[in-house]
Structure formats: C-alpha cells, structure tokens
Design an enzyme around this catalytic site. Structure first.
Site, PDB file in Angstrom:
ATOM      1  N   ASN A  64      43.678 -21.034  16.999  1.00 49.28           N
ATOM      2  CA  ASN A  64      42.690 -21.433  15.878  1.00 49.28           C
ATOM      3  C   ASN A  64      42.948 -22.837  15.924  1.00 49.28           C
ATOM      4  O   ASN A  64      43.733 -23.693  15.799  1.00 49.28           O
ATOM      5  CB  ASN A  64      43.238 -20.796  14.671  1.00 49.28           C
ATOM      6  CG  ASN A  64      42.509 -21.375  13.306  1.00 49.28           C
ATOM      7  OD1 ASN A  64      41.466 -22.320  13.607  1.00 49.28           O
ATOM      8  ND2 ASN A  64      42.842 -20.787  12.053  1.00 49.28           N
ATOM      9  N   ARG A 122      39.396 -18.216  17.711  1.00 50.31           N
ATOM     10  CA  ARG A 122      38.653 -18.518  16.276  1.00 50.31           C
ATOM     11  C   ARG A 122      37.747 -19.352  16.194  1.00 50.31           C
ATOM     12  O   ARG A 122      37.860 -20.627  16.507  1.00 50.31           O
ATOM     13  CB  ARG A 122      39.506 -18.777  15.175  1.00 50.31           C
ATOM     14  CG  ARG A 122      38.954 -18.660  13.806  1.00 50.31           C
ATOM     15  CD  ARG A 122      39.589 -19.552  12.754  1.00 50.31           C
ATOM     16  NE  ARG A 122      38.790 -19.573  11.485  1.00 50.31           N
ATOM     17  CZ  ARG A 122      38.912 -20.133  10.638  1.00 50.31           C
ATOM     18  NH1 ARG A 122      40.183 -20.893  10.537  1.00 50.31           N
ATOM     19  NH2 ARG A 122      38.088 -20.245   9.539  1.00 50.31           N
ATOM     20  N   HIS A 162      34.772 -16.884   6.563  1.00 46.91           N
ATOM     21  CA  HIS A 162      35.905 -16.043   6.409  1.00 46.91           C
ATOM     22  C   HIS A 162      35.639 -14.701   6.897  1.00 46.91           C
ATOM     23  O   HIS A 162      36.487 -13.643   6.550  1.00 46.91           O
ATOM     24  CB  HIS A 162      36.426 -15.960   4.833  1.00 46.91           C
ATOM     25  CG  HIS A 162      37.093 -17.127   4.096  1.00 46.91           C
ATOM     26  ND1 HIS A 162      36.518 -17.660   2.917  1.00 46.91           N
ATOM     27  CD2 HIS A 162      37.732 -18.216   4.631  1.00 46.91           C
ATOM     28  CE1 HIS A 162      37.257 -18.739   2.609  1.00 46.91           C
ATOM     29  NE2 HIS A 162      37.867 -19.333   3.766  1.00 46.91           N
ATOM     30  N   ARG A 191      36.440 -27.835  -3.178  1.00 43.03           N
ATOM     31  CA  ARG A 191      34.892 -27.587  -2.988  1.00 43.03           C
ATOM     32  C   ARG A 191      34.461 -27.222  -4.441  1.00 43.03           C
ATOM     33  O   ARG A 191      35.001 -26.368  -4.975  1.00 43.03           O
ATOM     34  CB  ARG A 191      34.688 -26.607  -1.988  1.00 43.03           C
ATOM     35  CG  ARG A 191      35.164 -27.178  -0.483  1.00 43.03           C
ATOM     36  CD  ARG A 191      34.334 -26.423   0.478  1.00 43.03           C
ATOM     37  NE  ARG A 191      35.015 -26.561   1.622  1.00 43.03           N
ATOM     38  CZ  ARG A 191      35.690 -25.607   2.358  1.00 43.03           C
ATOM     39  NH1 ARG A 191      35.604 -24.414   1.791  1.00 43.03           N
ATOM     40  NH2 ARG A 191      36.226 -25.715   3.525  1.00 43.03           N
ATOM     41  N   GLU A 236      44.333 -12.861   9.406  1.00 47.55           N
ATOM     42  CA  GLU A 236      43.178 -13.116  10.341  1.00 47.55           C
ATOM     43  C   GLU A 236      43.485 -13.141  11.700  1.00 47.55           C
ATOM     44  O   GLU A 236      42.800 -12.778  12.579  1.00 47.55           O
ATOM     45  CB  GLU A 236      42.420 -14.361   9.863  1.00 47.55           C
ATOM     46  CG  GLU A 236      42.011 -14.468   8.452  1.00 47.55           C
ATOM     47  CD  GLU A 236      41.500 -15.708   7.913  1.00 47.55           C
ATOM     48  OE1 GLU A 236      42.260 -16.214   7.274  1.00 47.55           O
ATOM     49  OE2 GLU A 236      40.319 -16.277   8.120  1.00 47.55           O
TER      50      GLU A 236
END
Ligand code: ADP
Length: 398
Positions: free
Chosen positions: A7, A91, A180, A241, A385
């Site tokens: 990643n 990823r 996601h 955010r 993940e």
C-alpha cells in the site's frame, strides 16, 4: 503461496506478507519519510519483535529493496529467496470506470491506471510508483492491482449519477465512484459467514468508520450505493473531512474569507469533520469521546452530528434496498467504540434493533452485538484490507 501486499503512498509504504493458503500474516511493516530526511523502516515478523531502523531511502525503489532485505534477512527474515514471494498485490485508490475488478498488472493496465490519475491526483501516481519499484526489483513476480473503487462499480446509474449536466459525465466521467471498496467487500463477505447465510441472499449496510469514513449498501452480493463520491470528500462527517455540504458554501466562503477554491477545498479535506466541528480540538474520536463523557459542549455537538449523519445514511440505504438484514460496523471507530455504535443504533428503533450491552462493550472482535430477538442484526467485523488484497491477488495468479 506467499503474497506481498503493498500500500504505497507518496512518502510512505505499508507492506504485509501473507500466506494465501492459511491466510496467516507472516510479517508486516512500514517505510516512512521516503525521499525525506530521517526515513525509517519498521519491520515485524509475526510473533516476533518489531524493529525500527533509521536509514536513508532516496526513493520507493530503495524502500522496496529494504523491505525485501528485511523479509530475507538471515536472522529475522521470513523467506530465504525472492521466489518464495509468489505474487505482489498492490492497493490502487482509483480505477475510475476502467476497472470493475482486480486485475493482473500489464503495461496496458498501467496505462489505464494512469488515465485515472486526474481522479485521484494525490494517490494514484504514488500507487504507480510502488508498482514501478516492485517491477524493477522483482521482474519475474506476477503483480495484481486491487482497486478501492472496483467493488462499487456495480452501483446502478441512479445511484452513481449526480444531478448536473450529463455532458460532464460524458466528457469527464464526473460521477460517484466510492472508496474503501476492499474493506466494504471483505466486511460484507464476512458478515454473510457470521450470519451463516448466503452472501447473495442478504441486504447489508456496511459502516466503515475510521479517520476516513464511508457507508455502503450491499444488496444480494452487489454494492448498490455508497457515501463517498468522485473523491473521498463526500458523505459522512469524518476525522478531518466535511462530508456532504451544500456546494454553494465553497463560493460563499471564498468571498467572505478572500480565499481561493483550492484553499477552501483544502480546509474541507484537512480542517473540517470532527476536527473542525470541535473547534480544532482533535480529529481523534478517542479524545472526543473522553470529552463527551465530561459533558464538554464542543464534544457533545461533534459526536451528535457525527452519529446523526451515519444514522441518516443507514435510513437512506434501508430505503434504497427496501429493507436491511444486518448493519456492520468496521474500521478504527466502528470496531472499537461501543459508545458510538450505541449512539447510532439509538436512531434505529424502526428497524427493531435491540443491542446486547455486554456484546457491544467488546473491542475489535467479530461479533453480533444484538439480542436474539432483535429484528435486524448489528455486527462488528474488524476489517482486513490487506487480507482482502491478498485473496484477490491469489485468486488471479494461482
Ligand atoms: P484510517 O485507516 O482511516 O486512518 P482507522 O480505521 O485506523 O483510520 O481509524 C482511526 C480512528 O479510529 C481514529 O479517529 C481513532 O480515534 C478511532 N479509534 C481507534 N480506536 C478507538 C477506540 N478504542 N475508541 C474510539 N475510537 C477509536
């Protein structure tokens, strides 16, 4: 087969080596400050001690070289030769409309990922650098790209289109993509296992509540809606955010504050969410939970707004799917905070949910937190993940 999961960010690189057969973690680690003074690699073989080494890394190729050296180290390594790493799973943040599933990396695939760079200018170029570095050092090893957006490509048109001139979709592919995806996919599959039901027989809502947060509606094994949009800025109130706002706020604030669109957008990404709502106190939900318990006004308004927004999305997705069998909580906050799960579920009386207080007090374990008579199940499913990426990679290369 051992799968190396990468990643890669612009100055950091996380890695895990996973045995695809047993699905066990073999080793993991992290390179930080790549290309910056003071770079370091953290490496931990499963069950062994974590080692932190401060060492120069001028670029991502240097970083991958150090990762491979750590994995093959005589004393603390976990493999002897490079060919014990059967494949690499990368990823990739944005696959646009080009990728509805994971894919083996070829020159054409790299070009198609580059075409999506405009959609994720901070992430995709960094992901591609990681691919290039791995290809340079492991030219014989098959590699797979696993996209954050792919799982959501099954959304119907009415869910992914924005109410703006259609030509912007035609010309620039401006639409909802969602992120996601590996987490939503992993958690919804695990949910079916935990419920002992067929994945394709269920209506699920997955709440991925971490620093970044998103909700998705998964009906009969397909994602039918998700809260993040063209970018990860849309949807829930997140750590920093804003999530959904009236787009006219941007111009309003530009005028009032004499700031550029770019400056306001940067505030919406980095200084908003629970950090902004709490008056700059913290983006970390643990800090806010402590303050909430003390009754601090800023924490009360922030946590209330956060939970309300999640509950609102759950209501919307229940309507979109005409029902829901189970609501799943995952990621840092979703897995660990019984407090926030209870706060969200307090809105869901119409779904006949009754929480089991003891089960809800558990942290980070896969568990049904409702009582046997609850009409709708609520599950906590720790996301993984990396394992999801390893599974996808193995499926394509075995
Ligand atoms: P990301 O991967 O998006 O950075 P994570 O999934 O690691 O985020 O989640 C990070 C968030 O989870 C942080 O805001 C943190 O406060 C929250 N979190 C982690 N553990 C707990 C906990 N025990 N209680 C409440 N919040 C927690």
């Amino acid at each position: 087969m051992n799968i190396l999961v990468i990643n890669c960010g612009s100055s950091s690189l996380k890695f895990q080596l996973i045995d695809a057969g047993t699905e066990k973690l073999i080793a993991k680690g992290l390179c930080e400050r790549i290309g910056i003074d003071g770079s370091q690699i953290t490496y931990a073989p499963a069950g062994g001690e974590k080692q932190v080494t401060i060492t120069p890394m001028k670029d991502h190729t240097d970083a991958i070289r150090l990762v491979l050296n750590s994995l093959m180290d005589e004393k603390t390594g976990v493999v002897k030769k490079l060919d014990e790493i059967g494949a690499v799973g990368h990823r990739i943040v944005h696959g646009g409309e080009n990728f509805a599933s994971s894919t083996v990396i070829t020159d054409e695939v790299i070009k198609a990922i580059e075409e999506c760079n405009d959609l994720a200018p901070l992430h995709n170029p960094a992901n591609l650098i990681g691919i290039a570095a791995c290809r340079e050092l492991m030219p014989e090893t098959p590699m797979v790209a696993v996209f954050d957006t792919a799982f959501h490509q099954t959304m119907p048109e009415e869910a992914y289109l924005y109410g703006i001139p259609y030509e912007y979709y035609e010309k620039y592919k401006v639409r909802r993509y969602g992120f996601h995806g590996t987490s939503h996919s992993y958690v919804s599959h695990q949910a079916a296992k935990l419920l002992g039901k067929g994945y394709e027989d269920l209506k699920l809502i997955v709440c991925h509540l971490g620093n970044g947060a998103s909700v998705s509606a998964v009906k009969k094994g397909k994602c039918v809606d998700t809260s993040m949009g063209l970018t990860p800025l849309e949807g829930l109130i997140m750590g920093t955010r804003s999530g959904d706002i009236d787009p006219a706020i941007v111009e309003f604030l530009c005028n009032k504050e004499q700031k550029s669109v770019g400056e306001i957008l940067s505030e919406l990404n980095k200084k908003s969410g629970v950090l902004g709502l709490s008056g700059g106190f913290s983006s970390d939900f643990r800090d806010l939970e402590d303050e909430f318990q003390k009754g601090s006004e800023f924490a009360v308004r922030t946590m209330n707004a956060f939970a309300y927004r999640v509950a609102k999305y759950i209501g919307a997705y229940t309507a979109a799917m005409n029902g829901v069998d189970a609501i799943c909580f995952t990621a840092g906050l979703g897995e660990n905070s019984g407090f926030i799960r209870e706060k969200i579920c307090a809105y869901l009386g119409y779904l006949g949910i009754t929480l089991d207080a003891e089960a809800n007090s558990k942290r980070g374990v896969e568990i049904d937190i409702t009582t046997p008579d609850s009409r709708t199940r609520v599950l906590v499913i720790p996301t993984n993940e990396e394992l999801s990426i390893a599974r996808e990679t193995y499926a394509l290369v075995k």
